[in-house]
Scaffold this motif. Structure first.
Motif, PDB file in Angstrom:
ATOM      1  N   ILE A 493      33.637  89.874  26.366  1.00  0.00           N
ATOM      2  CA  ILE A 493      33.648  88.484  26.830  1.00  0.00           C
ATOM      3  C   ILE A 493      32.600  88.347  27.924  1.00  0.00           C
ATOM      4  CG2 ILE A 493      35.023  86.694  27.956  1.00  0.00           C
ATOM      5  CD1 ILE A 493      37.479  87.866  26.656  1.00  0.00           C
ATOM      6  N   GLU A 494      31.673  87.440  27.722  1.00  0.00           N
ATOM      7  CA  GLU A 494      30.566  87.291  28.662  1.00  0.00           C
ATOM      8  C   GLU A 494      30.973  86.580  29.942  1.00  0.00           C
ATOM      9  OE1 GLU A 494      30.186  87.224  25.503  1.00  0.00           O
ATOM     10  OE2 GLU A 494      28.684  88.794  25.213  1.00  0.00           O
ATOM     11  N   GLU A 495      31.942  85.678  29.842  1.00  0.00           N
ATOM     12  CA  GLU A 495      32.346  84.906  31.016  1.00  0.00           C
ATOM     13  C   GLU A 495      33.847  84.976  31.159  1.00  0.00           C
ATOM     14  OE1 GLU A 495      31.958  80.381  32.881  1.00  0.00           O
ATOM     15  OE2 GLU A 495      30.971  80.923  30.995  1.00  0.00           O
ATOM     16  N   ALA A 496      34.330  85.464  32.268  1.00  0.00           N
ATOM     17  CA  ALA A 496      35.759  85.626  32.500  1.00  0.00           C
ATOM     18  C   ALA A 496      36.276  84.523  33.415  1.00  0.00           C
ATOM     19  CB  ALA A 496      36.043  86.996  33.113  1.00  0.00           C
ATOM     20  N   ILE A 606      35.588  83.955  21.217  1.00  0.00           N
ATOM     21  CA  ILE A 606      34.577  83.185  20.481  1.00  0.00           C
ATOM     22  C   ILE A 606      34.053  82.038  21.329  1.00  0.00           C
ATOM     23  CG2 ILE A 606      34.254  81.661  18.491  1.00  0.00           C
ATOM     24  CD1 ILE A 606      35.925  83.482  16.852  1.00  0.00           C
ATOM     25  N   ARG A 607      34.960  81.395  22.096  1.00  0.00           N
ATOM     26  CA  ARG A 607      34.514  80.279  22.937  1.00  0.00           C
ATOM     27  C   ARG A 607      33.585  80.777  24.056  1.00  0.00           C
ATOM     28  NH1 ARG A 607      36.131  75.115  23.444  1.00  0.00           N
ATOM     29  NH2 ARG A 607      37.905  75.460  22.045  1.00  0.00           N
ATOM     30  N   SER A 608      33.882  81.946  24.595  1.00  0.00           N
ATOM     31  CA  SER A 608      33.011  82.487  25.647  1.00  0.00           C
ATOM     32  C   SER A 608      31.627  82.827  25.093  1.00  0.00           C
ATOM     33  CB  SER A 608      33.651  83.728  26.278  1.00  0.00           C
ATOM     34  OG  SER A 608      33.694  84.785  25.342  1.00  0.00           O
ATOM     35  N   LYS A 609      31.580  83.356  23.859  1.00  0.00           N
ATOM     36  CA  LYS A 609      30.281  83.652  23.262  1.00  0.00           C
ATOM     37  C   LYS A 609      29.531  82.368  22.895  1.00  0.00           C
ATOM     38  CE  LYS A 609      31.461  88.223  21.420  1.00  0.00           C
ATOM     39  NZ  LYS A 609      30.536  88.925  22.343  1.00  0.00           N
ATOM     40  N   TYR A 610      30.288  81.332  22.508  1.00  0.00           N
ATOM     41  CA  TYR A 610      29.638  80.056  22.203  1.00  0.00           C
ATOM     42  C   TYR A 610      29.016  79.451  23.458  1.00  0.00           C
ATOM     43  CZ  TYR A 610      29.318  75.012  21.436  1.00  0.00           C
ATOM     44  OH  TYR A 610      28.880  73.711  21.404  1.00  0.00           O
ATOM     45  N   ALA A 612      28.036  81.047  26.016  1.00  0.00           N
ATOM     46  CA  ALA A 612      26.908  81.891  26.429  1.00  0.00           C
ATOM     47  C   ALA A 612      25.749  81.837  25.437  1.00  0.00           C
ATOM     48  CB  ALA A 612      27.367  83.342  26.601  1.00  0.00           C
ATOM     49  N   GLY A 613      25.939  81.162  24.305  1.00  0.00           N
ATOM     50  CA  GLY A 613      24.872  81.028  23.321  1.00  0.00           C
ATOM     51  C   GLY A 613      24.612  82.288  22.519  1.00  0.00           C
ATOM     52  N   VAL A 614      25.637  83.118  22.309  1.00  0.00           N
ATOM     53  CA  VAL A 614      25.453  84.370  21.569  1.00  0.00           C
ATOM     54  C   VAL A 614      26.443  84.459  20.413  1.00  0.00           C
ATOM     55  CG1 VAL A 614      24.460  85.686  23.477  1.00  0.00           C
ATOM     56  CG2 VAL A 614      26.943  85.528  23.282  1.00  0.00           C
ATOM     57  N   LEU A 615      26.687  83.358  19.728  1.00  0.00           N
ATOM     58  CA  LEU A 615      27.572  83.398  18.565  1.00  0.00           C
ATOM     59  C   LEU A 615      26.997  84.280  17.462  1.00  0.00           C
ATOM     60  CD1 LEU A 615      28.969  79.776  18.044  1.00  0.00           C
ATOM     61  CD2 LEU A 615      30.258  81.851  18.515  1.00  0.00           C
ATOM     62  N   GLY A 616      25.703  84.460  17.435  1.00  0.00           N
ATOM     63  CA  GLY A 616      25.077  85.292  16.415  1.00  0.00           C
ATOM     64  C   GLY A 616      25.482  86.752  16.487  1.00  0.00           C
ATOM     65  N   LYS A 617      26.081  87.189  17.610  1.00  0.00           N
ATOM     66  CA  LYS A 617      26.524  88.581  17.716  1.00  0.00           C
ATOM     67  C   LYS A 617      27.773  88.863  16.896  1.00  0.00           C
ATOM     68  CE  LYS A 617      24.610  89.658  22.289  1.00  0.00           C
ATOM     69  NZ  LYS A 617      24.915  90.145  23.648  1.00  0.00           N
ATOM     70  N   LEU A 618      28.510  87.814  16.516  1.00  0.00           N
ATOM     71  CA  LEU A 618      29.720  87.994  15.720  1.00  0.00           C
ATOM     72  C   LEU A 618      29.356  88.306  14.272  1.00  0.00           C
ATOM     73  CD1 LEU A 618      31.864  85.047  17.111  1.00  0.00           C
ATOM     74  CD2 LEU A 618      32.127  87.465  17.627  1.00  0.00           C
ATOM     75  N   ARG A 619      30.231  89.071  13.594  1.00  0.00           N
ATOM     76  CA  ARG A 619      30.018  89.386  12.193  1.00  0.00           C
ATOM     77  C   ARG A 619      30.476  88.234  11.304  1.00  0.00           C
ATOM     78  NH1 ARG A 619      32.755  93.927  13.980  1.00  0.00           N
ATOM     79  NH2 ARG A 619      34.525  93.350  12.638  1.00  0.00           N
ATOM     80  N   VAL A 645      31.403  76.714  13.185  1.00  0.00           N
ATOM     81  CA  VAL A 645      32.215  77.144  14.338  1.00  0.00           C
ATOM     82  C   VAL A 645      31.831  76.355  15.582  1.00  0.00           C
ATOM     83  CG1 VAL A 645      32.672  79.072  15.887  1.00  0.00           C
ATOM     84  CG2 VAL A 645      32.637  79.461  13.436  1.00  0.00           C
ATOM     85  N   ALA A 646      30.528  76.155  15.796  1.00  0.00           N
ATOM     86  CA  ALA A 646      30.078  75.401  16.965  1.00  0.00           C
ATOM     87  C   ALA A 646      30.557  73.958  16.914  1.00  0.00           C
ATOM     88  CB  ALA A 646      28.554  75.457  17.057  1.00  0.00           C
ATOM     89  N   ALA A 647      30.524  73.383  15.724  1.00  0.00           N
ATOM     90  CA  ALA A 647      30.989  71.992  15.596  1.00  0.00           C
ATOM     91  C   ALA A 647      32.474  71.870  15.901  1.00  0.00           C
ATOM     92  CB  ALA A 647      30.686  71.479  14.180  1.00  0.00           C
TER      93      ALA A 647
END
Length: 652
Positions: A493-496, A606-610, A612-619, A645-647
């Protein structure tokens, strides 16, 4: 291909091989208790623990020696201990001593022999007799009246006792216990000081270190500056400056203010300072000093068990050894003839017509259909990259560039080794002071063992510090192994969530009430309860004592009553504030025990990655699982899934 350890493994003895013989010296420890038996040491005083009971300093010193021996039988059964008394007129019964020579008015109560239960029980019987009759020790060891044994003779007797009884490859130490701060105040003082220093140098040359325990009382304070600061060797790096200023090179806190603290002080010095390695420290081309490395953090474990053979009338320890057997010949194979190679996989081949001179370093040619084999020396060169053990200075950086997350392994502490290179202590001290004053850290390429892997390390300087309680932080340099890029993994998680300032203040209030005094944690005061319980049973069995499990005290158990008295109300306030805080109620699931792989991800992750703009890291499977849980279509490529997912996250 088989696991790495299956085929690329060197013998354990070679795995642990170090640069010098200090590794072998650490196998056994020898302690010689050198106890003053003068009139002041035998003077009766009120026992601090029992009413209407008389005791003396000699009794306390012998009791401390007995307790150390009882502990060492469990944690160091291969060690040896002896007791030497000086300033006494007691002589051996048969007119001879256990060693070839011994100075007058010195007496060996226990010669240096391996630890054993009968030897400790003899000392226990002597102490029991002294408890019943306070004059027992004075009658058994009559003190020398009107004069004292020269300190040089004491050191010489210690040297002879250790020479005749201690193994040559052992770590040898002398625990000097006395309450007399000026043993040679009369005529010839200067000559006696010189003689004491000369004989002490002989002890040091023989590999013996002297650790003093000076007893100081209110009626008779101990002043180390009167005699022992001129006799004992310095214990810090600033030897030259201290001697030039004619000041004491021994700290005043070396004396024991309370005689009942003698055992606790001995336990601190019970484990010898064994060097993990001794290597050259290259500061520049042609400029090298010697350093020794020490481990500051070590896990204490249960002692290894042994196999015994029943010979009918006695039990003998069975020695085990590992040998390699040739299945065809059913005979032992010489270790030097063993080669190493991969058990499976495609073998390396080379064209027969290829010129061997064009091959690079480490390339081995083999015939078609054969596998390559390597000698133990070649395997070692692969690991060490052809480097010899040592520390090579590469450069310096600002202290701020050393981050907290860089410390991923236990650091080691290096100290100058004057015996390897003359002038190492002075050069090391100059480097330490310069780095500390300029707030710098150094980078170095380090290989501390012949069979280890080279690593880059940060050198963090540490100045000497003394607090009001006399706790000493020695001067030296911490050797911190730096991680490679793949040693540090990013958090999922990028942002806690961050606690509010009010919640932090409420937590800080009760934490301050329960903080450890002086900000330091003394590990010797809180032993491992499981290990201590195991050792207590072994000790009772060795001395044929009845073990009472209910009498065992676990020092790590928290004092619940004192905790609630100090911070109970503050903890209740913090708990209420924690319940009312929204961010504290969000739970992020963690991975459990090793079962079936869980590919699902939490909505918070997933929301934290969204964000942070790194949703592409998910499989892709993770994105589909999330969309299925939200009743969304899962068709399309990964880019379509990310947009979907972003929408959904934008609308919710």
């Amino acid at each position: 291909m088989p696991p790495y350890d299956d085929w690329n493994k060197i013998d354990e003895e070679e795995e642990e091989e170090l640069q010098d013989a200090s590794f072998f010296e650490g196998k056994k420890d020898v302690i010689l208790f050198c106890i003053d038996c003068s009139e002041s040491m035998l003077e009766l005083r009120d026992d601090p623990n029992y009413e209407d009971v008389k005791t003396c300093h000699l009794f306390t010193a012998l009791e401390a020696a007995m307790q150390i021996q009882k502990r060492k039988i469990i944690v160091g059964p291969n060690d040896s201990v002896g007791i030497l008394l000086f300033n006494t007129t007691r002589k051996s019964e048969n007119g001879r001593t256990e060693v070839s020579e011994l100075k007058r008015n010195t007496f060996i109560l226990q010669p240096i022999t391996p630890l054993s239960a009968p030897k400790v029980q003899e000392l226990i019987q002597l102490l029991d007799a002294a408890r019943e009759n306070p004059d027992e020790l004075k009658q058994t060891f009559p003190p020398l009246i009107g004069k004292r044994v020269p300190t040089g003779d004491v050191f010489t007797s210690c040297n002879w006792v250790l020479r005749d009884g201690a193994p040559k490859t052992a770590t040898k130490r002398v625990f000097l216990i006395t309450d007399e701060d000026d043993p040679h105040s009369g005529p010839g003082r200067k000559q006696l000081i010189t003689s004491a220093r000369t004989t002490l140098d002989d002890l040091v040359q023989a590999g013996v270190s002297v650790e003093p325990f000076f007893i100081s009382t209110e009626g008779k304070p101990f002043d180390v500056a009167k005699f022992y600061s001129h006799t004992l060797l310095p214990t810090n790096l600033e030897e030259e400056e201290a001697l030039a200023d004619n000041s004491s090179v021994l700290p005043e806190t070396i004396s024991i203010a309370r005689i009942e603290d003698l055992l606790s002080q001995m336990r601190i010095h019970e484990v010898p300072k064994r060097a993990l390695f001794s290597v050259p420290f290259q500061l520049a081309d042609g400029f090298t000093i010697g350093v020794k490395g020490y481990g500051l953090v070590t896990e204490q474990k249960k002692g290894s068990y042994k196999y015994f053979v029943d010979l009918g009338d006695r039990m003998e320890v069975a020695t085990s050894r590992t040998v390699y057997i040739d299945e065809d010949r059913q005979a032992d194979v010489d270790k030097t003839k063993i080669v190493y190679g991969a058990g499976q996989g495609v073998t390396t081949t080379a064209d027969d017509e290829e010129d061997d001179s064009n091959l690079g370093f480490g390339v081995k040619t083999t015939k078609p259909g054969q596998r390559p084999f390597y000698s133990a020396e070649e395997i070692r060169s692969f690991r060490t990259l052809g480097l010899e053990p040592g520390i090579k200075l590469l450069g310096f950086k600002d202290r701020e560039e050393l981050r907290f997350e860089d410390n991923v392994k236990h650091s080691q502490f290096i100290y100058p080794d004057e015996m390897s290179f003359s002038g190492s202590k002075r050069t090391f001290n100059a480097l330490l002071k310069s780095m500390a004053s300029k707030n710098k850290v150094a980078l170095a390429l380090t290989l501390v063992r012949r069979n280890a892997t080279p690593v880059f390390c940060a050198l963090l300087p540490q100045d000497e510090h003394l607090d009001e309680n006399g706790f000493l932080e020695p001067p030296g340099i911490h050797l911190i192994p730096l991680p490679f890029a793949d040693d540090i993994r990013a958090a999922p998680i990028e942002e806690a969530f961050r606690a509010s300032d009010d919640l932090k203040d409420a937590a800080r209030a009760w934490i301050d009430k329960l903080s450890v005094k002086n900000g330091t944690y003394p590990p010797d005061s809180y032993p491992n309860p499981a290990l201590a319980y195991h050792n207590a049973q072994l000790q009772a069995s060795a001395f044929r004592e009845e073990f009472d499990p209910d009498s065992f005290e676990d020092l790590t158990e928290p004092n619940i009553g004192k905790i609630h008295k100090r911070a109970g109300s503050l903890m209740k306030e913090w708990k209420l504030a924690l319940i009312n805080d929204d961010t504290a109620n969000v739970v992020i699931p963690t991975t459990g025990s090793k079962r079936k792989a869980d590919v699902s991800v939490d909505e918070a992750e997933i929301r934290s990655k969204y964000e942070a703009g790194v949703l592409g890291k998910l499989r892709v499977d993770q994105l589909k699982d999330f969309l299925k849980a939200k009743s969304q279509p899962v068709s399309g490529k990964k880019a379509d899934l990310i947009e979907r997912v972003a929408a959904w996250l934008d609308s919710h």
